[in-house]
Scaffold this motif. Sequence first.
Motif, PDB file in Angstrom:
ATOM      1  N   PRO A  94     -19.042  20.538 -33.763  1.00 24.83           N
ATOM      2  CA  PRO A  94     -19.513  20.915 -32.424  1.00 24.83           C
ATOM      3  C   PRO A  94     -20.376  19.812 -31.799  1.00 24.83           C
ATOM      4  O   PRO A  94     -20.975  18.998 -32.488  1.00 24.83           O
ATOM      5  CB  PRO A  94     -20.339  22.184 -32.681  1.00 24.83           C
ATOM      6  N   GLU A  95     -20.423  19.876 -30.476  1.00 25.14           N
ATOM      7  CA  GLU A  95     -21.149  18.872 -29.705  1.00 25.14           C
ATOM      8  C   GLU A  95     -22.662  19.042 -29.869  1.00 25.14           C
ATOM      9  O   GLU A  95     -23.162  20.162 -29.978  1.00 25.14           O
ATOM     10  CB  GLU A  95     -20.763  19.062 -28.228  1.00 25.14           C
ATOM     11  N   LEU A  96     -23.386  17.911 -29.911  1.00 26.10           N
ATOM     12  CA  LEU A  96     -24.852  17.956 -29.917  1.00 26.10           C
ATOM     13  C   LEU A  96     -25.341  17.935 -28.474  1.00 26.10           C
ATOM     14  O   LEU A  96     -24.940  17.073 -27.693  1.00 26.10           O
ATOM     15  CB  LEU A  96     -25.414  16.739 -30.669  1.00 26.10           C
ATOM     16  N   ARG A  97     -26.189  18.921 -28.149  1.00 29.26           N
ATOM     17  CA  ARG A  97     -26.709  18.949 -26.781  1.00 29.26           C
ATOM     18  C   ARG A  97     -28.013  18.167 -26.714  1.00 29.26           C
ATOM     19  O   ARG A  97     -28.948  18.459 -27.449  1.00 29.26           O
ATOM     20  CB  ARG A  97     -26.940  20.396 -26.343  1.00 29.26           C
ATOM     21  N   VAL A  98     -28.066  17.163 -25.847  1.00 27.28           N
ATOM     22  CA  VAL A  98     -29.222  16.279 -25.839  1.00 27.28           C
ATOM     23  C   VAL A  98     -30.239  16.704 -24.779  1.00 27.28           C
ATOM     24  O   VAL A  98     -31.393  16.312 -24.835  1.00 27.28           O
ATOM     25  CB  VAL A  98     -28.794  14.813 -25.644  1.00 27.28           C
ATOM     26  N   TYR A  99     -29.814  17.531 -23.830  1.00 28.07           N
ATOM     27  CA  TYR A  99     -30.770  17.922 -22.795  1.00 28.07           C
ATOM     28  C   TYR A  99     -31.646  19.050 -23.310  1.00 28.07           C
ATOM     29  O   TYR A  99     -31.250  19.809 -24.180  1.00 28.07           O
ATOM     30  CB  TYR A  99     -30.036  18.316 -21.514  1.00 28.07           C
ATOM     31  N   GLY A 100     -32.866  19.130 -22.781  1.00 30.59           N
ATOM     32  CA  GLY A 100     -33.808  20.124 -23.263  1.00 30.59           C
ATOM     33  C   GLY A 100     -34.718  19.535 -24.326  1.00 30.59           C
ATOM     34  O   GLY A 100     -34.875  18.310 -24.419  1.00 30.59           O
ATOM     35  N   LEU A 101     -35.295  20.417 -25.134  1.00 33.00           N
ATOM     36  CA  LEU A 101     -36.329  20.001 -26.078  1.00 33.00           C
ATOM     37  C   LEU A 101     -35.843  18.915 -27.038  1.00 33.00           C
ATOM     38  O   LEU A 101     -36.549  17.927 -27.269  1.00 33.00           O
ATOM     39  CB  LEU A 101     -36.844  21.215 -26.857  1.00 33.00           C
ATOM     40  N   GLN A 102     -34.607  19.072 -27.590  1.00 37.93           N
ATOM     41  CA  GLN A 102     -34.135  18.064 -28.549  1.00 37.93           C
ATOM     42  C   GLN A 102     -34.122  16.681 -27.914  1.00 37.93           C
ATOM     43  O   GLN A 102     -34.594  15.698 -28.511  1.00 37.93           O
ATOM     44  CB  GLN A 102     -32.702  18.317 -29.047  1.00 37.93           C
ATOM     45  N   GLY A 103     -33.556  16.597 -26.720  1.00 41.57           N
ATOM     46  CA  GLY A 103     -33.442  15.308 -26.045  1.00 41.57           C
ATOM     47  C   GLY A 103     -34.813  14.706 -25.781  1.00 41.57           C
ATOM     48  O   GLY A 103     -35.046  13.510 -25.996  1.00 41.57           O
ATOM     49  N   ILE A 104     -35.742  15.552 -25.337  1.00 41.83           N
ATOM     50  CA  ILE A 104     -37.100  15.068 -25.061  1.00 41.83           C
ATOM     51  C   ILE A 104     -37.725  14.521 -26.334  1.00 41.83           C
ATOM     52  O   ILE A 104     -38.334  13.449 -26.345  1.00 41.83           O
ATOM     53  CB  ILE A 104     -37.953  16.210 -24.464  1.00 41.83           C
ATOM     54  N   LEU A 105     -37.527  15.265 -27.448  1.00 41.40           N
ATOM     55  CA  LEU A 105     -38.121  14.815 -28.705  1.00 41.40           C
ATOM     56  C   LEU A 105     -37.482  13.513 -29.178  1.00 41.40           C
ATOM     57  O   LEU A 105     -38.179  12.615 -29.663  1.00 41.40           O
ATOM     58  CB  LEU A 105     -37.977  15.896 -29.783  1.00 41.40           C
ATOM     59  N   ILE A 106     -36.157  13.391 -29.045  1.00 39.11           N
ATOM     60  CA  ILE A 106     -35.494  12.145 -29.453  1.00 39.11           C
ATOM     61  C   ILE A 106     -36.044  10.980 -28.641  1.00 39.11           C
ATOM     62  O   ILE A 106     -36.380   9.920 -29.182  1.00 39.11           O
ATOM     63  CB  ILE A 106     -33.961  12.260 -29.276  1.00 39.11           C
ATOM     64  N   ALA A 107     -36.166  11.180 -27.324  1.00 36.13           N
ATOM     65  CA  ALA A 107     -36.651  10.090 -26.469  1.00 36.13           C
ATOM     66  C   ALA A 107     -38.101   9.737 -26.798  1.00 36.13           C
ATOM     67  O   ALA A 107     -38.460   8.560 -26.896  1.00 36.13           O
ATOM     68  CB  ALA A 107     -36.523  10.481 -24.995  1.00 36.13           C
ATOM     69  N   HIS A 108     -38.939  10.755 -26.998  1.00 33.22           N
ATOM     70  CA  HIS A 108     -40.339  10.471 -27.328  1.00 33.22           C
ATOM     71  C   HIS A 108     -40.459   9.821 -28.686  1.00 33.22           C
ATOM     72  O   HIS A 108     -41.319   8.965 -28.904  1.00 33.22           O
ATOM     73  CB  HIS A 108     -41.165  11.761 -27.267  1.00 33.22           C
ATOM     74  N   LEU A 109     -39.587  10.226 -29.604  1.00 34.61           N
ATOM     75  CA  LEU A 109     -39.578   9.596 -30.922  1.00 34.61           C
ATOM     76  C   LEU A 109     -39.194   8.129 -30.777  1.00 34.61           C
ATOM     77  O   LEU A 109     -39.820   7.239 -31.371  1.00 34.61           O
ATOM     78  CB  LEU A 109     -38.593  10.330 -31.829  1.00 34.61           C
ATOM     79  N   PHE A 110     -38.165   7.881 -29.980  1.00 37.28           N
ATOM     80  CA  PHE A 110     -37.711   6.502 -29.759  1.00 37.28           C
ATOM     81  C   PHE A 110     -38.843   5.649 -29.185  1.00 37.28           C
ATOM     82  O   PHE A 110     -39.064   4.511 -29.597  1.00 37.28           O
ATOM     83  CB  PHE A 110     -36.517   6.516 -28.796  1.00 37.28           C
ATOM     84  N   LEU A 111     -39.593   6.213 -28.236  1.00 41.02           N
ATOM     85  CA  LEU A 111     -40.627   5.430 -27.563  1.00 41.02           C
ATOM     86  C   LEU A 111     -41.891   5.285 -28.400  1.00 41.02           C
ATOM     87  O   LEU A 111     -42.598   4.286 -28.284  1.00 41.02           O
ATOM     88  CB  LEU A 111     -40.973   6.075 -26.210  1.00 41.02           C
ATOM     89  N   ASN A 112     -42.181   6.301 -29.242  1.00 43.20           N
ATOM     90  CA  ASN A 112     -43.489   6.306 -29.905  1.00 43.20           C
ATOM     91  C   ASN A 112     -43.458   6.017 -31.394  1.00 43.20           C
ATOM     92  O   ASN A 112     -44.477   5.638 -31.967  1.00 43.20           O
ATOM     93  CB  ASN A 112     -44.190   7.648 -29.671  1.00 43.20           C
ATOM     94  N   LEU A 113     -42.292   6.171 -32.023  1.00 42.99           N
ATOM     95  CA  LEU A 113     -42.214   5.861 -33.451  1.00 42.99           C
ATOM     96  C   LEU A 113     -42.654   4.420 -33.739  1.00 42.99           C
ATOM     97  O   LEU A 113     -43.450   4.197 -34.657  1.00 42.99           O
ATOM     98  CB  LEU A 113     -40.785   6.111 -33.956  1.00 42.99           C
ATOM     99  N   PRO A 114     -42.188   3.438 -32.947  1.00 41.96           N
ATOM    100  CA  PRO A 114     -42.609   2.062 -33.223  1.00 41.96           C
ATOM    101  C   PRO A 114     -44.120   1.893 -33.137  1.00 41.96           C
ATOM    102  O   PRO A 114     -44.726   1.199 -33.958  1.00 41.96           O
ATOM    103  CB  PRO A 114     -41.918   1.245 -32.129  1.00 41.96           C
ATOM    104  N   LEU A 115     -44.711   2.556 -32.135  1.00 40.81           N
ATOM    105  CA  LEU A 115     -46.168   2.496 -31.969  1.00 40.81           C
ATOM    106  C   LEU A 115     -46.859   3.047 -33.213  1.00 40.81           C
ATOM    107  O   LEU A 115     -47.791   2.441 -33.763  1.00 40.81           O
ATOM    108  CB  LEU A 115     -46.525   3.354 -30.755  1.00 40.81           C
TER     109      LEU A 115
END
Lengths: 517, 231
Positions: free
Chosen positions: A120-141
């Motif tokens: 099945p398809e992974l839905r990126v919009y909503g909480l999951q997508g927000i968390l992935i994006a924030h993880l991407f931006l803040n994990l390196p920090l």
Amino acid sequence: MRVAARLPGGLALALVLALALGSLAAVLARSEGLGRVTPADWAAVRFTLLQASLSAVLSTVLAVPVARALARRRFAGRGLMIAALGAPFILPVIVAVMGILSIFGRAGALNAALAALGLPELRVYGLQGILIAHLFLNLPLAVRMILNGWAAIPPERFRLAASLDLGPRDLWRLIEYPMLCATLPGAALAIFLVCLTSFTVILMMGGGPAATTLELAIYQAFRMEFDLGHAASLAALQMALSLAVALVSLMAFNPTAFGAGTGRRADAPPHAGRLALWLDVFWLCACGLFLALPLLTVLLAGLPFLPGLGASLWMAAGRSVLVALSATVLALALSLSIALLVTALPRAAGRVIDGLAMLALTTSPLVLGTGLFLILRPHLDPVAFALPIAALVNATMAMPFCLRILMPELTTLRTDYGRLSESLGLQGLTALRLVILPRLRRSMAFAGGLSAALAAGDLGAVALFADPQYPTLPMQVYALAGAYRSNAAAGASVLLMGLSFFLFRAIDQMGHRDADA
Amino acid sequence: MLTLEDLSIRQTDFHLCANLSVPTGSLTAVVGPSGAGKSTLLSAIAGFVAPTTGRILWQGQDLAPLPPGQRPLSILFQDQNLFPHLTVAQNLGLGLRPDLRLGPADQARVSAAIGRVDLTGLEARKPGTLSGGEQSRVALARALLRARPLLLLDEPFAALGPALKKEMLDLVRDIARENGTTVLMVSHDPDDALRIADLTILVAEGRAEPPVPTRSLFAAPPPALAAYLGN
């Protein structure tokens, strides 16, 4: 140095406070109390806190194994990887989101692979997508901050442990766990604060009743409902939330400084076992792929369309450069004046001023924008002044970062050369010209580069009331993506990414010329 | 004459008092155990530490209202005497005009000062490329250019080797004699004092004693000095 520090520093501080408090007052005066706050708004408050906490916890927890692997392994490209971990800081958020969509989005690589496997398809919009994006931006920090913690453990400690034949568990219990206890809360808090006022990620990935934050709600009330009263009520709520969090965190602990991790160290701490090695390899590869793939995809997708970008996009890029450079000059002037004031005052008074200035870190660009709109509207057309206002807001947002970079340098400068300058009668502008600016050149260039990249890539304040006739580059990327013109959007993303990195690099390099002393 | 009149400096866990005067044109050493307040005494004269009570006078004029840069003195610190990002010539120029707007006459004086300390040809170099001895010479040349009647030395040569330090002390003595400069020199090494100082101030047990001739002081050291010297 008896630089006449108090007047410019006082003025700079007054300007920052007037902006923050003035917009607060304007917002409070215009808001119609909590009566206008709907149940949906309270849901937005809850969602704001939920996504910020989850983002902070996820980023810091996942950063621990990555930082540990970086701390205890030596491999080719390690230095490059640590340097690259600083890149998300100057990467425009909207470009990061485009990259994540290209991997995790509906038409992204991941869903193509899942579909091929019949999953099945992974839905990126909503909480999951927000968390992935924030993880991407803040994990390196987070990785860099925790890596700093590891690097701060003296190598002798590990040698002592080895000579006492302590196993990995003892090492963890005696050395690493206490270090993490001291580092993690600060790192998590810093990320929590950033995510609390995150706007672009939520705008692109969130929305709807289930995934709206206060920032997005302000934007919608302002831009879609044209309901200034409601926008002001929401802004007041956001302000209260930020202040409450800032107060709690000030009382609880100091946020860890945004680590400028050097990654340099005499010898690597010991490491045990084949399993540990494979785990480290796994974490490093996973982190590397997670961070690199979205950017590479954006680059590959956008580069072919870069030459075909219309004149309007290059005009938008020009506007972004203007905004970025004005914001940079202003941010540097503000932070240097405040830093001069703070270091000239007795320690206790300096800390208070420093704390006041750092409050700017918790103000939201949308609240500031809403407030400025309300203040200016009776006198002039805020839309016509959207770009100068964006520069002003961006400068205010960048100022705390510049302050953190300049303060330690200026403190050292005063310790090392304060008495010498005084004994020679170096004062005021002369001291500024002959001593302070030359000695602080490197860190000012670095801070300036960061400010320029942040301002060039920002979509926050400018999105609120900019004239669509005269967009900046991030606005263009957003508009193109929203219109499903994905080729042009990818090309514009590459242009924006290139612009931010170029601005950072060009300004940062100014500090390295003639650096023989 | 430099006069410390009922001077008292109180800081947390520290107290120093002094009631003494130093004759104009003399070369006076300040010796005593570490932590006794030798550097603090110089800092007070230079204007970095405010006295708790008492006055510091030069030729009868109270120095209290003057900021450090306007006092009739130059001071050389233990380290950080030069700005590393400025050239030798610029570091010297600061002694003439803090804003470095130097006219031809000023340039000529800078060149003469560089010649006096035997550093001709190094004008365009930055301090980081000089040896420790050369850096000390630059700092001394700047004091020469400032031409203030009082020179305070807070162990600026402590990091130099013995031969180099003797050379610098001799240079200080010669330059001071040529210009009639009054020198106050902190040292923890009795040999420094015996080498160039006519007079010596002993700082011990919270007191700076009035200056006495160096040779007689070391010939018959009072108990505090004897304890410090270890004999």
